[in-house]
Design an enzyme around this catalytic site. Structure first.
Site, short mmCIF file in Angstrom:
data_model
loop_
_atom_site.label_atom_id
_atom_site.label_comp_id
_atom_site.label_asym_id
_atom_site.label_seq_id
_atom_site.Cartn_x
_atom_site.Cartn_y
_atom_site.Cartn_z
N SER A 225 30.31 27.74 -7.49
CA SER A 225 29.87 28.62 -8.55
C SER A 225 30.95 29.65 -8.88
CB SER A 225 28.55 29.28 -8.12
OG SER A 225 27.86 29.78 -9.21
N ASP A 452 23.53 21.24 -14.59
CA ASP A 452 23.65 22.50 -13.85
C ASP A 452 23.19 23.65 -14.74
OD1 ASP A 452 24.76 24.94 -12.70
OD2 ASP A 452 25.99 23.63 -11.45
N HIS A 480 22.22 23.30 -9.16
CA HIS A 480 23.47 24.06 -9.23
C HIS A 480 24.38 23.65 -8.08
CE1 HIS A 480 26.23 27.17 -10.14
NE2 HIS A 480 25.85 28.03 -9.22
#
Length: 511
Positions: A225, A452, A480
């Site tokens: 991320s 995502d 995610h």
């Protein structure tokens, strides 16, 4: 609902990261070998930092060690003051030749890398990786154990998270502006010294000091991320020192804040549509058994009802639209939370908001005693320093509402208003949107998940295309990030790269 920290790996995802993995046979050359890396000099003013020796002590679960590393608070004036950064490691377990350190970061900005490693990565990462790498983490400056940014008391934060972020008139818009200003003022009051020095560039420079202190010629790294932006920034600054880098759930550094927020809005709509398509097939779906679009309208209707009249939760806080939206968003990070979300929505529609509030509290990292971890504070401090604000005030938000609502009929309005938060930040942004090419770096694996919610797949395609040595690995799925989430294809590709140095073929797709 505050969405400044949407680029993060969720608590649910942390709990499952790395559990389903495939082994790879040992082999290949050490990524710490210096034969191919040109010598780079260290600025004289920083030599004492690069030469420091860490004093390790036992900590946490058996096998873990902790230490404190020093870095300059201000890299432009390193002689003025130091900042202390918390570091942890768990040494390679063997068998096989040690490959050096593997630094990991779970995202945020603001997520504690130390908590992630000690709770999950050093246990759940594939055994062959843990056998050959020391698992290492540093809480970035301003985060958790590394001189954390602080902003509000628990009660103040409770009030802040309940402010209406879909204002219906000038008065409500004014209250939202006041809440953003109050948050920023609290950060300035409690964390004035560190606020100008928590940028991603500075955190990446800290990582290079850690690399040297650990004795590694090159940095080997897995970032999820926001951690992908941190890793890409490191490669941009130190391409010759970039070893085996995995960037999972990639950000696109070329985007200005407004475009990034709008893309995320579309990402959450995509994730919701996937959830809704699954939900409407089930008898217990609280959003009906029609179409995903119909489910979206029903959810938006619930938000409107909660905006007008919050419901009880069994505690002093009631569930209004802002907290309810945050609870739904929290469940979009991992499809394993969909069952919990269906149950929470069913209860909320019946007047009981406790379950949806619990999801929101997990997202905000609020403890049962009413205290908060510093995730939200560090997140705001980093994001508002890294990019100029998406909007400078309510008029700009109102002009952009059609684009955001087109991106997501369910979440667009709220996410547009939330994007105004950095407009009132006390420290001017030092970063700007730009392409990252990292010319001369070794192969970098960029991983993207097609549905995502927080880091849309097109960001991974963009970053892989920007990086001179980028190779794109695609996971066709929900949730995610991708590594350790159940795809043997993804895990094998990444494990092979980390252990043998062979990246997957650019464009490889997995499901």
């Amino acid at each position: 609902m505050d969405t400044r920290h949407l680029i993060r790996i969720s608590a649910t995802a942390l709990a499952t990261a790395g559990l389903l993995v495939s082994g790879c046979s040992p082999g290949g050359t050490s990524p710490s070998a210096s034969a191919s890396a040109p010598r780079q000099t260290v600025p004289a003013a920083l030599k004492t930092y690069y030469a420091q020796k860490l004093s390790w002590r036992a900590c946490g679960a058996p096998g873990f060690q902790c230490a404190t590393m020093k870095a300059p608070l201000d890299y432009k004036k390193p002689e003025r003051a130091d900042i202390k950064l918390a570091v942890t490691r768990k040494k390679a377990t063997g068998p096989g030749r040690r490959l050096g350190s593997l630094l990991v970061n779970p995202g945020g900005p603001g997520g504690s890398a130390i908590s992630y490693v000690q709770s999950y990565a050093a246990i759940g990462y594939p055994a062959p990786v843990r056998a050959r790498y020391d698992m290492v983490a540093v809480d970035p400056r301003g985060v958790a154990r590394s001189e954390p940014v602080e902003c509000l008391t628990g009660k103040e934060m409770d009030a802040y998270t309940q402010v209406d972020q879909t204002p219906d008139d000038q008065g409500e818009a004014g209250k939202l502006v006041t809440s953003f200003k109050g948050f920023a003022a609290g950060c300035a009051k409690r964390s004035a010294a560190i606020l100008p020095h928590v940028s991603t560039v500075e955190a990446a420079r800290d990582m290079d000091i850690l690399r040297a202190v650990l004795g590694d010629e090159k940095l080997n790294y897995v970032g999820a991320s926001y951690g992908t932006f941190l890793g890409a920034t490191y490669a941009e600054l130190f391409p010759a020192r970039a070893g085996r880098l995995v960037l999972d759930g990639a950000m696109d550094p070329s985007l200005p804040a407004r475009d990034m927020n709008r893309d995320q809005t579309a990402g959450f709509e995509t994730a919701f549509q996937s959830f809704a398509a699954d939900c409407v097939k089930r008898e217990d779906c609280p959003l009906g058994t029609g179409t995903p679009d119909g489910a979206g309208k029903r959810l938006k209707g619930l938000f409107d009802e909660l905006d007008a009249e919050p419901v009880t939760t069994g505690q002093s806080r009631r569930l209004g639209e802002s907290l309810a939206t945050t609870g739904v968003i929290a469940a979009m990070y991992d499809e394993s939370a969909w069952t919990e979300l269906r149950e929470a929505l069913t209860r909320a529609m019946g007047g009981d908001g406790a379950a949806l509030l619990a999801l929101a509290d997990t997202y905000y990292e609020r403890a049962a005693d009413g205290s908060y971890q510093n995730l939200m504070y560090a997140n705001a401090a980093v994001n508002c320093l890294d990019l100029p604000p998406a909007f400078t005030g309510p008029d700009e938000v109102r002009s952009a509402l059609p684009d955001f609502e087109k991106a997501s009929p369910v979440f667009g309005e709220g996410l547009a208003w939330a994007s105004m938060s950095c407009a009132y930040w006390p420290t001017r942004a030092t970063g700007t949107p730009h392409r990252i090419e990292a010319k001369g770096a070794a192969p970098i694996v960029v991983v993207g998940t097609t549905r995502d919610p927080a880091t849309p797949y097109k960001w991974a395609r963009s970053l892989a295309g920007q990086l001179e040595s980028g190779t794109l690995l695609t996971y066709d799925g929900d949730g995610h990030t991708a590594y350790g989430r159940g795809s043997d294809c993804i895990d094998t590709a990444i494990n092979t790269y980390l252990l043998e140095g062979t990246p997957p073929k650019d464009g490889k797709k997995c499901s």
